[in-house]
Design an enzyme around this catalytic site. Structure first.
Site, PDB file in Angstrom:
ATOM      1  N   LYS A   1       0.801  -1.122   0.088  1.00  0.00           N
ATOM      2  CA  LYS A   1      -0.019  -0.110   0.139  1.00  0.00           C
ATOM      3  C   LYS A   1       0.928   1.187  -0.064  1.00  0.00           C
ATOM      4  O   LYS A   1       0.551   2.321  -0.623  1.00  0.00           O
ATOM      5  CB  LYS A   1      -0.996   0.104   1.290  1.00  0.00           C
ATOM      6  CG  LYS A   1      -0.488  -0.198   2.571  1.00  0.00           C
ATOM      7  CD  LYS A   1      -0.718  -1.649   2.965  1.00  0.00           C
ATOM      8  CE  LYS A   1       0.730  -2.241   4.005  1.00  0.00           C
ATOM      9  NZ  LYS A   1      -0.020  -3.233   4.806  1.00  0.00           N
TER      10      LYS A   1
ATOM     11  N   LYS B   1      -3.985   3.228   2.446  1.00  0.00           N
ATOM     12  CA  LYS B   1      -5.187   2.633   1.857  1.00  0.00           C
ATOM     13  C   LYS B   1      -6.315   3.494   1.595  1.00  0.00           C
ATOM     14  O   LYS B   1      -6.768   3.271   0.364  1.00  0.00           O
ATOM     15  CB  LYS B   1      -5.500   1.636   2.862  1.00  0.00           C
ATOM     16  CG  LYS B   1      -4.400   0.363   3.202  1.00  0.00           C
ATOM     17  CD  LYS B   1      -4.885  -0.129   4.739  1.00  0.00           C
ATOM     18  CE  LYS B   1      -3.700  -1.301   4.894  1.00  0.00           C
ATOM     19  NZ  LYS B   1      -4.066  -1.851   6.217  1.00  0.00           N
TER      20      LYS B   1
HETATM   21  N1  HSE Z   1      -0.263  -3.596   9.181  1.00  0.00           N
HETATM   22  C1  HSE Z   1      -1.348  -3.805   8.557  1.00  0.00           C
HETATM   23  C2  HSE Z   1      -2.670  -3.805   9.346  1.00  0.00           C
HETATM   24  C3  HSE Z   1      -1.520  -4.979   7.713  1.00  0.00           C
HETATM   25  O1  HSE Z   1      -2.453  -3.932  10.538  1.00  0.00           O
HETATM   26  O2  HSE Z   1      -3.784  -3.595   8.931  1.00  0.00           O
HETATM   27  C4  HSE Z   1      -2.478  -5.329   6.550  1.00  0.00           C
HETATM   28  O3  HSE Z   1      -2.376  -4.067   5.509  1.00  0.00           O
END
Ligand code: HSE
Length: 393
Positions: free
Chosen positions: A97, A197
């Site tokens: 992402k 995201k």
């Molecule tokens: N580190 C991210 C989370 C992993 O905790 O959502 C998934 O993208």
């Protein structure tokens, strides 16, 4: 016509190993892992050594590989791999992402110039098929908002802290051990991961490319027992919420903690689960719930992208081609709870109005309204001994 795909995989961490497992357990997926490129020569591996290579050209220059699946950690290295593969006309699936959000325009251009598909469902909200839905289901509906819990690690931490009275540090370590957190967990706890995201999803929801550096993110690392107690007294929880909402022609986009009460769809999103609320003109409000982190849930989204490539699926970025009059704006008034330690810290933020003020020896807060642009300009995320939560009215 579907075909059997040979996968060249980069990275064999939590998600890479998850992908190997889910590919083995699913019957009928017309794809197999052909080669895996890894960095660390000394690490013991769970598969025979013939699978592995340390030379990326064994995948990128191989005519036997149809799909490059990129599941490494480093965003710059990932961009090198993904852009090279696209230039060679190979289909690519990625879960990175940070890379996507920071290099979105370049990656968008490369896909078109080289007619190579780039799919990345696993990059946003783990197992929730939100990009495919935005592209295929909501393509003709007019969205007004897309918001929710986009980070599993912080939701896991907040759940354990609120519901099991565990300590922040203890549960952050647990989230790392469980493979939810990024290698640099600052990206999770300060809201960067959710912001990446969100930026990706804004392109598919509203046809707007927004560089993450311009988007406000405030995380949960400065949460204190006072904030938890305050939320409890209001029968609420604190959740880290990513917001993308249309206000007329303006699109407000930011990530910050928010009080959510029992009536809110996000109230019962627990642990590493993510929740996405989509609001649209015709379909109205809809809610997606699913695991947002972890090897198998994330690999399930990678698997779905690989399967989609067997029938030549690619994103059309449908909202980009629609006449939606909308632009990213920070001109939004919001209501916030601001806990501070010293009187001068109150002046760090220019409030439009202060609606409520509380002060005792150990706990001070105000509830007030201020502009999103003011929050960005204040660099409040650098201030210690304060905490900020949005109060949604
Ligand atoms: N580190 C991210 C989370 C992993 O905790 O959502 C998934 O993208």
């Amino acid at each position: 016509m579907s075909k059997k795909l040979n996968i060249g995989l980069f990275g064999f961490g939590v998600v890479g190993q998850g992908l190997y497992d889910v590919l083995n357990k699913t019957q009928g997926t017309k794809a197999q892992i052909h080669k895996i490129c890894v960095k660390d020569r000394s690490k013991p591996r769970s598969l025979p050594s013939e699978y592995f290579t340390f030379d990326k050209e064994d995948i990128l220059s191989s005519d036997e590989i149809d799909v490059v699946v990129e599941l490494i950690d480093n965003a710059e290295d990932a961009f090198e791999i993904v852009s090279t593969a696209l230039r060679k006309g190979k289909a690519v699936v990625t879960a990175n992402k940070k890379m996507l959000a920071e290099r979105f325009q370049e990656l968008f251009d490369l896909q078109h110039r080289h007619q190579a598909p780039l799919l990345y469902e696993a990059a946003t909200c783990g197992s929730i098929p939100i990009i495919r839905n935005l592209e295929e289901y909501y393509d003709n509906d007019f969205l007004s908002a897309l918001e929710g819990i986009f980070n599993g690690t912080t939701n896991y931490i907040l759940t354990k802290v609120f519901e099991e009275n565990k300590s922040y540090q203890e549960v952050l370590r647990a989230a790392q051990v469980l493979g939810f957190a990024e290698s640099d967990p600052t990206l999770d706890v300060e809201g960067f991961d959710a912001k990446y995201k969100l930026c990706i999803l804004m392109a598919h929801a509203f046809g707007v490319f927004i560089e993450p550096q311009f988007v406000f993110n405030y995380g949960i690392s400065k949460l204190s027992v006072h904030d938890i107690q305050y939320a409890r007294e209001k029968n609420s929880k604190i959740k880290l919420v990513a917001h993308g909402r249309k206000h007329g022609e303006k699109l407000a986009v930011y990530v910050m903690p928010q009080f959510v009460d029992q009536g809110h769809l996000l109230y019962n999103v627990h642990n590493e689960y993510n929740g996405v609320v989509v609001e649209a003109l015709f379909s109205d409000k809809q809610f997606f719930l699913g695991k947002g982190a972890g090897g198998h849930p994330t690999a399930s989204a990678v698997l779905s992208d690989i399967a989609a490539l067997t029938y030549d699926y690619r994103y059309e970025y449908k909202k980009l081609h629609q006449p939606i009059n909308i632009r990213y704006s920070t001109d939004l008034e919001m209501k916030v709870y601001y806990r501070y330690s010293r009187e001068e810290q109150l002046n760090r933020l220019r409030f439009n109005t202060i609606l409520e003020r509380y002060e005792s020896q150990s706990y001070r807060y105000v509830i007030g309204t201020l502009q999103l642009s003011e929050l960005i300009a204040s660099e409040i995320e650098k201030e210690e001994g304060v905490f900020l939560v949005q109060v949604v009215v």
